[in-house]
Design an enzyme around this catalytic site. Structure first.
Site, mmCIF file in Angstrom:
data_model
loop_
_atom_site.group_PDB
_atom_site.id
_atom_site.type_symbol
_atom_site.label_atom_id
_atom_site.label_comp_id
_atom_site.label_asym_id
_atom_site.label_seq_id
_atom_site.Cartn_x
_atom_site.Cartn_y
_atom_site.Cartn_z
ATOM 1 N N TYR A 1 0.843 -1.200 0.000
ATOM 2 C CA TYR A 1 0.000 0.000 0.000
ATOM 3 C C TYR A 1 0.876 1.248 0.000
ATOM 4 C CZ TYR A 1 -3.466 3.456 1.425
ATOM 5 O OH TYR A 1 -4.274 4.560 1.481
ATOM 6 N N MET B 1 1.205 4.750 0.980
ATOM 7 C CA MET B 1 0.559 5.684 1.895
ATOM 8 C C MET B 1 0.699 7.119 1.403
ATOM 9 S SD MET B 1 1.500 4.114 5.636
ATOM 10 C CE MET B 1 3.280 4.174 5.375
ATOM 11 N N HIS C 1 -4.973 5.062 -2.552
ATOM 12 C CA HIS C 1 -6.194 5.853 -2.674
ATOM 13 C C HIS C 1 -5.854 7.203 -3.282
ATOM 14 C CE1 HIS C 1 -7.352 2.983 0.534
ATOM 15 N NE2 HIS C 1 -8.551 3.086 -0.012
ATOM 16 N N PHE D 1 -1.168 10.030 -13.891
ATOM 17 C CA PHE D 1 0.201 9.598 -13.626
ATOM 18 C C PHE D 1 0.277 8.106 -13.352
ATOM 19 C CE2 PHE D 1 3.557 8.874 -10.390
ATOM 20 C CZ PHE D 1 4.659 9.102 -11.190
#
Length: 221
Positions: free
Chosen positions: A85, A87, A124, A135
């Site tokens: 993930y 962040m 996210h 991007f």
């Protein structure tokens, strides 16, 4: 300008040397300051204490030995699924469009290459953050979900879940909104944007010059 344990240098788009360096107690203040400038919110102190133990999952980005950006990730395991993930990933406005964002994403993908158990990498992105969506599309990320009211203190509050599947069966991607697709074509994949994970923020976000998320977090690769 402290730049310990860097990866091999990369030549930027317009010249200059791009390095990624280890985050240590000696340069943690630089990471805090970068996040304050790049992102529209403040982060918990626990975030910074944890980062010191992230190793390759958290890096400062340097341009000619000047700290100008950072990327922080974590590995998440749910049942038999293991994903990376992202962040935070961002760069100072004055150093955008130099290839620094690409170097940071390439580093993240290299972690996936070295860890054969990582099935995917995801993040996210605020639904209005066109430059970030464009991007990451460049690196074969797809919109796989929409999280309503994901952000608690910024508008719009909804977030796209962008994911790049490393192995296994990828989830069915959602259709790319037409305005995002036209932006990709018009901009030639030439844009990136910082993104934020609302769960990492302190209860009292620090606004940067009264700007909203899009204004203060825009970073161009």
């Amino acid at each position: 300008k402290t730049n310990p344990t860097t990866t091999s240098a990369t030549v930027g788009r317009y010249g200059g040397r791009i390095d990624l360096g280890t985050i240590t107690q000696h340069n943690l203040r630089q990471l805090k300051r970068l996040n304050q400038v790049i992102f529209p919110v403040a982060y918990h102190e626990k975030f910074y204490s944890d980062v010191l133990h992230f190793g390759d999952l958290a890096k400062l980005a340097y341009f000619n030995d000047i700290p100008v950006g950072a990327v922080c990730c974590r590995i998440e395991s749910t049942g038999d699924q293991r994903r990376l993930y992202i962040m935070t990933l961002g760069c100072l406005a004055a150093y955008r469009q130099m290839g620094i964002g690409k170097v940071m994403v390439d580093h993240v993908l290299s972690i996936c290459d070295r860890d054969s158990l990582l099935e995917a990498v995801y993040l996210h992105v605020q639904v209005s953050n066109d430059s970030a969506i464009n991007f990451y599309k460049r690196f074969d990320f797809e919109v796989v979900d929409i999280r309503s009211n994901y952000y608690k203190r910024i508008t719009p509050s909804d977030a796209y879940v962008l994911q790049k599947t490393i192995f296994g069966t990828p989830p069915t991607p959602l259709p790319w909104p037409q305005d995002k697709l036209s932006g990709v074509v018009e901009n030639g994949f030439d844009h990136e944007d910082s993104h934020i994970d609302d769960s990492l923020h302190s209860d009292e976000p620090t606004k940067n010059n009264g700007q909203n998320c899009n204004d203060s977090s825009s970073t161009q690769s």
